[in-house]
Motif scaffolding. Structure first.
Motif, PDB file in Angstrom:
ATOM      1  N   ALA A 266      31.952 -39.521 -84.941  1.00 15.83           N
ATOM      2  CA  ALA A 266      30.544 -39.806 -85.221  1.00 15.83           C
ATOM      3  C   ALA A 266      29.867 -40.116 -83.895  1.00 15.83           C
ATOM      4  O   ALA A 266      29.927 -41.241 -83.393  1.00 15.83           O
ATOM      5  CB  ALA A 266      30.408 -40.969 -86.195  1.00 15.83           C
TER       6      ALA A 266
ATOM      7  N   ALA B  77      24.042 -35.481 -90.748  1.00 11.97           N
ATOM      8  CA  ALA B  77      25.369 -35.043 -91.175  1.00 11.97           C
ATOM      9  C   ALA B  77      25.323 -33.591 -91.645  1.00 11.97           C
ATOM     10  O   ALA B  77      24.573 -33.273 -92.576  1.00 11.97           O
ATOM     11  CB  ALA B  77      25.880 -35.935 -92.297  1.00 11.97           C
TER      12      ALA B  77
ATOM     13  N   ALA C 286      32.104 -33.838 -93.435  1.00  8.72           N
ATOM     14  CA  ALA C 286      31.023 -34.600 -92.816  1.00  8.72           C
ATOM     15  C   ALA C 286      30.262 -35.415 -93.851  1.00  8.72           C
ATOM     16  O   ALA C 286      29.915 -36.583 -93.617  1.00  8.72           O
ATOM     17  CB  ALA C 286      30.073 -33.653 -92.078  1.00  8.72           C
TER      18      ALA C 286
ATOM     19  N   SER D  18      30.434 -39.511 -93.995  1.00 11.03           N
ATOM     20  CA  SER D  18      29.178 -40.246 -93.860  1.00 11.03           C
ATOM     21  C   SER D  18      29.007 -41.261 -94.981  1.00 11.03           C
ATOM     22  O   SER D  18      28.567 -42.400 -94.756  1.00 11.03           O
ATOM     23  CB  SER D  18      27.996 -39.279 -93.851  1.00 11.03           C
ATOM     24  OG  SER D  18      28.060 -38.422 -92.740  1.00 11.03           O
TER      25      SER D  18
ATOM     26  N   THR E 127      25.427 -38.721 -85.385  1.00 11.47           N
ATOM     27  CA  THR E 127      25.764 -37.482 -86.082  1.00 11.47           C
ATOM     28  C   THR E 127      27.260 -37.479 -86.334  1.00 11.47           C
ATOM     29  O   THR E 127      27.962 -38.418 -85.937  1.00 11.47           O
ATOM     30  CB  THR E 127      25.333 -36.245 -85.276  1.00 11.47           C
ATOM     31  OG1 THR E 127      25.476 -35.070 -86.091  1.00 11.47           O
ATOM     32  CG2 THR E 127      26.175 -36.083 -84.010  1.00 11.47           C
TER      33      THR E 127
END
Length: 508
Positions: free
Chosen positions: A280, A363, A369, A373, A411
């Motif tokens: 991340a 994301a 992902a 998240s 991200t």
């Protein structure tokens, strides 16, 4: 005598029955000792866009062609180590700026053209030239000149030391290509490897056949043919495995379905490591992430084991830096900032965020992902942090907003390139992370060709990142291999994206 007497007393009908039974036994015997299969069908989730790894980046290209059709001066073995290949040996000058390779003789391409120094020079000049579209062109930037004193000698003159050069020369993008056929390798690849290209049915499969004239006689290639079949849907992948329509899926796409194969004695499940590092990333130049204490606190708010469970059904290896267990000099640094929500709260308070903070994570839509998240969102809430999730289309929107514009707070993405710890030294790069000490360590790595010294330095680089936390280092995605239990020789781990068939065979 008793046995002979009993046989002598049998009727003619009895003798005939015995004879027929014996015939049946012997007729059936070959089935028990049948010759092992020499063909295999490998399943892949993604079809490559072309078949030349020297002109395009998608890893699926190398997963079909690398070490099967194409070879390089060096190669990367299943342990991630550099080995000689089309170059049988080399010498490096004391200043690290001249590499002299002794090339193998008697090697020919699949079209009969000999491999020699002129071909090697063409391949390298093509990769480093002004018009190059090689996906790893930056790794050839230090090569100033390519010389060919004779047919079996290749000399690379460098502008500065590049201690990882031998490793980079083993990548799919560094494959040796034959000049006359190079332009057509995207659709009809010609290499020096143990398998020849046969056909490509777009949308379905690529067929290969054994190269009977393969130069490496020390390798006993058992397969006569191989097919790569492309099946995107995970449910369809599972069905194809169960039906025997494919013999192996070295990278099965649905971790939540892996347990459904338990109890199937015909199929083996093999869990290994890839180079896919799920991190991340944080915008280190934007508040609050410009404060190292905030980044460290967020790392302590994350229970990596729970992330792996929630994101990928428990399959994956937690990491504490941008490095995988496949990589040389790997250190397990998950203990630098282990899960400790109380310490995380205290450090956030020290940084001025006692009342919490709010930010947005961009994301990508991929399953790993999105799931990761959501797990992070719940964990960070426990330490007073509000993380909003903004689903971002990948690759186009993510590349435009995050990679190029660096317009983001946090991200999440899986970095696929092997040994790509150097991305934290790139300027510009989307992390906006700057640490001169880290950059100096990377320079020192390139200044030496001593593998032991490089491994020590890679350890230092990992430690710097683990302490600075420019990204939340989460886990390495697993290589979920499911294949026929009688198939042997497929790689368990993936130090480089590949489906190397050289040692693959069916158990007798």
């Amino acid at each position: 005598m008793k046995g002979m007497f009993a046989l002598g007393m049998m009727s003619r009908r009895g003798l005939m029955a015995l004879a027929l039974a014996g015939t049946a036994v012997f007729a059936g015997a070959p089935a028990s000792f049948a010759a092992p299969k020499t063909a295999i069908t490998i399943g892949m989730a993604i079809e490559p866009t072309g078949l030349d790894p020297t002109v395009a980046a998608p890893v699926a290209i190398g997963q079909v062609t690398w070490q099967n059709i194409f070879e390089g001066l060096t190669t990367i073995d299943k342990d991630g180590k550099v080995q000689p290949q089309l170059a049988e040996s080399w010498e490096i000058s004391e200043d690290g700026k001249t590499y002299t390779f002794k090339l193998r003789q008697g090697v020919t391409f699949h079209n009969g053209v000999p491999f020699d120094s002129s071909v090697a020079k063409f391949s390298i000049d093509r990769a480093r030239g002004n018009d190059s579209v090689n996906p790893q062109k930056r790794y050839f930037a230090s090569i100033e000149a390519v010389e060919t004193p004779d047919a079996s000698t290749l000399v690379l003159k460098l502008s500065e030391p590049a201690g990882s050069l031998l490793y980079w020369l083993g990548w799919p993008a560094s494959s040796m290509v034959e000049p006359k056929s190079a332009a057509d390798n995207k659709t009809t690849p010609i290499g020096t490897g143990p398998f020849k290209f046969v056909s490509w049915a777009k949308g379905s499969k690529v067929d290969l056949a054994k190269n009977a004239d393969y130069w490496n006689k020390s390798v006993s290639v058992k397969l006569e043919s191989a097919a790569f079949r492309f099946i995107g849907d995970p449910q369809a992948q599972a069905a194809a495995l169960r039906a025997g329509d494919v013999d192996a899926f070295p990278e099965f796409g649905a971790p939540e379905l892996v347990k459904s194969f338990e109890g199937d004695k015909r199929l083996a499940t093999v869990i290994g490591n890839t180079e896919l590092k799920v991190v991340a990333g944080m915008n280190n130049s934007r508040k609050p992430f410009d404060d190292k204490r905030v980044r460290q606190a967020l790392m302590m708010a994350v229970d990596r084991a729970t992330v792996v469970e929630g994101a990928w059904s428990g399959y994956g290896t937690p990491i504490g830096s941008h490095y995988t267990p496949n990589d040389r000099g790997y250190k397990d640094l998950t203990g630098v900032y282990p899960y400790d929500p109380e310490k995380a709260k205290a450090l956030l308070a020290e940084a001025g965020y006692a009342n919490g903070l709010t930010f947005t994570i961009k994301a990508p839509q991929m399953a790993y992902a999105q799931r990761t998240s959501q797990v992070l969102q719940a964990m960070l809430a426990e330490v007073g942090v509000t993380m909003n999730i903004e689903t971002t289309e990948f690759p186009a929107k993510w590349v435009a907003d995050v990679l190029k514009a660096a317009d983001y707070d946090m991200t999440i993405v899986a970095h696929a390139e092997p040994m790509d710890i150097d991305i934290y030294a790139r300027d510009p790069y989307y992390f906006n992370y700057k640490n001169p000490a880290f950059n100096e360590v990377l320079k020192a790595i390139e200044a030496t060709a001593d593998p032991a010294e490089q491994e020590r330095l890679y350890g230092e680089a990992q430690e710097i990142l683990a302490n600075d936390v420019p990204a939340l280092f989460l886990f390495v995605m697993p290589k979920l291999g499911i294949w026929d239990a009688k198939v042997k020789g497929l790689w368990e781990n993936e130090p480089i994206p590949s489906n190397v068939l050289t040692e693959v065979h069916w158990e007798e």
